[in-house]
Motif scaffolding. Structure first.
Motif, PDB file in Angstrom:
ATOM      1  N   SER A 112       0.809  -1.222   0.000  1.00 31.60           N
ATOM      2  CA  SER A 112       0.000   0.000   0.000  1.00 31.60           C
ATOM      3  C   SER A 112       0.840   1.269   0.000  1.00 31.60           C
ATOM      4  N   GLY A 125      -5.663   6.012  11.221  1.00 28.73           N
ATOM      5  CA  GLY A 125      -7.015   5.942  11.744  1.00 28.73           C
ATOM      6  C   GLY A 125      -7.053   6.006  13.256  1.00 28.73           C
ATOM      7  N   TYR A 157     -11.589   0.119  19.504  1.00 22.28           N
ATOM      8  CA  TYR A 157     -12.167   0.495  18.216  1.00 22.28           C
ATOM      9  C   TYR A 157     -13.372   1.403  18.431  1.00 22.28           C
ATOM     10  N   ASP A 173     -14.931   2.652  15.320  1.00 21.89           N
ATOM     11  CA  ASP A 173     -15.701   2.322  14.112  1.00 21.89           C
ATOM     12  C   ASP A 173     -15.083   1.081  13.487  1.00 21.89           C
ATOM     13  N   VAL A 214     -16.004  -0.465  10.851  1.00 22.62           N
ATOM     14  CA  VAL A 214     -16.030  -0.408   9.385  1.00 22.62           C
ATOM     15  C   VAL A 214     -14.772   0.277   8.867  1.00 22.62           C
ATOM     16  N   THR A 215     -14.407   1.406   9.487  1.00 22.19           N
ATOM     17  CA  THR A 215     -13.223   2.157   9.044  1.00 22.19           C
ATOM     18  C   THR A 215     -11.969   1.784   9.824  1.00 22.19           C
ATOM     19  N   ASP A 216     -12.128   0.916  10.859  1.00 19.97           N
ATOM     20  CA  ASP A 216     -11.022   0.518  11.729  1.00 19.97           C
ATOM     21  C   ASP A 216     -10.466   1.688  12.536  1.00 19.97           C
ATOM     22  N   GLU A 217     -11.255   2.751  12.684  1.00 19.39           N
ATOM     23  CA  GLU A 217     -10.812   3.874  13.492  1.00 19.39           C
ATOM     24  C   GLU A 217     -10.951   3.539  14.977  1.00 19.39           C
TER      25      GLU A 217
END
Length: 620
Positions: free
Chosen positions: A308, A428, A475, A477, A479-482
């Motif tokens: 990435s 994040g 965690y 979120d 979904v966003t791994d924030e």
């Protein structure tokens, strides 16, 4: 991140055969003068402890549990790196994610890895933002003349991150006569290295320097590790009462991480760099007063590259420290000092900063010829999280001339890293300005016993530690791994450390260490991971002739647990031998993982199989 964490074999017959052979040969061979000299140097190191009170202190007055690692013994045993030298000590567990170069964590008495503080040339080189993991992964012991391990909460002496213990290392000082060595080595897994070191003096100027180049391909594809490390020190006697000096240490390394075999997306490349420079002035104001002022600069760079892209981290720290030791009498000594530190943490252009101002005071009072009391206090003021006050006390009692009973009680803390509080958008990680320092309190009780004029020494210690406000990831979120770091955990560790050193005859040396550890999350009552309940490390070596030495080492880890569940027990053996070809030239050979044990220190990261290594060393 690429270095993030993710059988038992019978050795009785092998060990018995080797030990029997050693005893038979040792009884009929004289010990060489060089090995006697090294052994005497090792014993003299143990007579003076520097770490416990931040000033030289007789061993008989030291209440803390301290080990001084003999550099001569490390050379004899052909210990290849710093992590293995620490692993031999009871109460110290060292875990590596895979092969040479992988991220390495130190657990002292079951405390968390970031609760171990490294002090190098008087300067601390890690905190929660700037870890030692990659430095430890492949660091050798070149250019170091002393290593002390101080167990238990030591924040009153050394501040944040010293909740589990402190490891102190000093760069070699100049010697009266010119001397040094050069070595070439190679072996399994396409491993090779070259090193040089020298010490000497020119009038009032002393100097030392070392350099090492190391490469290994390890065992898996795309798992190479390359490093260069170097050190230097200058010390100049301005007068009989003034000494000034400077030190420099550096390490550059590249590690190809295959990641966990269970997570195919965790491969990547780590490029890391550590630079530490200090300058100091020491003044012997009188027979009773000694002052030292140190200026330090530490920079840590860590770049992680995967499919990435590249993530870049840089830590910079500037340190100013002053301390004065006052010894008005043989019975009393006092150390007072202050520390100022400014740090910056830059990760993918997200910058966070912190400032620390600290003051400390410690004292040692010899109540009687056999009873000594120590105490210390410290206050640290962080710009980011406010202040922390810590204290400790201890007693050492020479019950008999060869028997010491000791006990300590102390508190500790570990401040959040600046990134923990201010967040890292690239990862994040959300900010949490309300994050508090971790805190601990702990005590230990031990006895040290010597027999036969020091030919046999035994040491046993019980310890108990309590931690609160431990920092953990949460965690926000999924979904966003924030998420963010929060204070939510409590933990406890307790156990027993046991050590033996012996010299049954002049030519035979034996050392053994055992640790029983119980570490628990107080909220869930579950065991803490990566802390074996039972562990031991044993080594023995002897001189067949004045020129020829052979030895064996064994390490065992039992009742282990990692995040997915229990891990298999393992025993790892090593053998080593050296032969002196002449006054200055020697050849050495060793076998690591002698029984070819298959095991993971961290779940999913396989350790190396059996390896063969040899070297040639020239001393001058």
């Amino acid at each position: 991140m690429g270095t993030a964490p993710s059988s038992r074999r019978s050795i009785k017959s092998c060990t018995t055969a080797v030990l029997t052979t050693m005893f038979t040969l040792a009884a009929n061979n004289a010990h060489s003068q060089e090995v006697k000299r090294a052994a005497n140097e090792s014993e003299s190191l143990h007579e003076v402890i520097v770490s416990a009170a931040r000033a030289p202190q007789e061993w008989r007055q030291t209440s803390s549990s301290v080990s001084v690692i003999s550099m001569a013994d490390l050379e004899t045993m052909q210990i290849p790196d710093l992590k293995t030298s620490l692993q031999q000590e009871s109460g110290v567990n060292v875990i590596t994610t895979g092969a040479v170069g992988g991220g390495t964590a130190v657990y002292i008495r079951g405390a968390y890895p970031h609760h171990t503080l490294f002090i190098v040339d008087g300067v601390r080189m890690n905190d929660r933002s700037a870890s030692y993991n990659n430095f430890m992964g492949g660091s050798g012991a070149e250019g170091i003349d002393r290593i002390e391990i101080l167990r238990g909460a030591q924040s009153p002496m050394y501040g944040s991150a010293a909740m589990g213990g402190v490891i102190l290392m000093n760069t070699s000082k100049g010697s009266e006569t010119l001397g040094g060595n050069a070595a070439l080595s190679g072996g399994s897994f396409d491993s090779y290295s070259g090193s040089m070191a020298a010490t000497g003096s020119a009038g009032d100027l002393g100097f030392s320097a070392s350099a090492t180049r190391y490469h290994t391909a390890n065992e898996q594809p795309a798992n190479d590790y390359d490093s260069e490390s170097y050190s230097a020190r200058l010390n100049y006697d301005v007068s009989e009462s003034w000494e000034v000096g400077a030190t420099y240490r550096g390490q550059q390394a590249t590690f190809q991480s295959p990641g966990s075999r269970f997570v195919t997306t965790s491969q990547g490349v780590v490029d890391s760099e550590n630079t530490l420079a200090t300058a100091y002035a020491e003044w012997q104001a009188s027979a009773t007063v000694n002052s030292k002022f140190t200026v330090g600069y530490h920079q840590r760079k860590y770049d992680w590259t995967d499919r990435s892209g590249t993530s870049k981290q840089t830590n910079e720290r500037e340190i100013f420290e002053w301390q004065t030791a006052w010894t008005p009498s043989n019975a009393l000594s006092v150390v007072v000092g202050a520390n100022y530190e400014q740090s910056e943490y830059d990760i993918n252009s997200s910058l966070s900063e912190d400032e620390i101002l600290a003051g400390f005071l410690s004292g040692t009072y010899q109540i009687t010829d056999t009873l000594t009391f120590t105490a210390g206090i410290r206050r640290d003021d962080f710009e980011s999280v406010g202040s922390a006050f810590t204290w400790r006390s201890g007693v050492a009692w020479m019950v008999l001339p060869d028997t010491k009973v000791r006990a300590t009680y102390g508190t500790g803390f570990a401040a959040p890293g600046s990134s923990d509080r201010y967040g890292v958008p690239a990862f994040g990680q959300l900010p949490n300005p309300d994050l508090r320092p971790e805190e601990s309190k702990g005590w230990d009780l031990g006895v040290d016993q010597s027999f036969m004029g020091g030919a046999l020494t035994l040491s046993a210690t019980y310890f108990d530690n309590r931690f609160k406000d431990l920092i953990d990831w949460s965690y926000v979120d999924l979904v966003t791994d924030e998420g963010m770091y929060i204070n939510r955990s409590k933990a406890s560790t307790s156990g027993v450390e046991f050590g033996i050193t012996a010299r049954p005859v002049d030519s035979w040396n034996v050392r053994f260490g055992y640790t029983y550890l119980d570490g628990r999350d107080e909220g869930t009552d579950k065991r803490l991971t990566r802390r074996p309940r039972n562990s031991f490390d044993a080594s023995t070596w002897f001189d067949i002739t004045d020129q020829w030495t052979v030895g064996l080492g064994v390490r065992g880890m039992y009742d282990r647990l990692d995040t997915p569940g229990p891990l298999e027990d393992y025993n790892v053996a090593r053998a080593f031998t050296s032969y002196q070809l002449g006054q200055n030239l020697s050849i050495k050979a060793r076998v690591e993982n002698l029984l070819d044990e298959k095991y993971d220190e961290v779940y999913g990261y396989a350790a190396l199989s059996r390896g063969y290594y040899g070297s040639v060393e020239w001393k001058f």
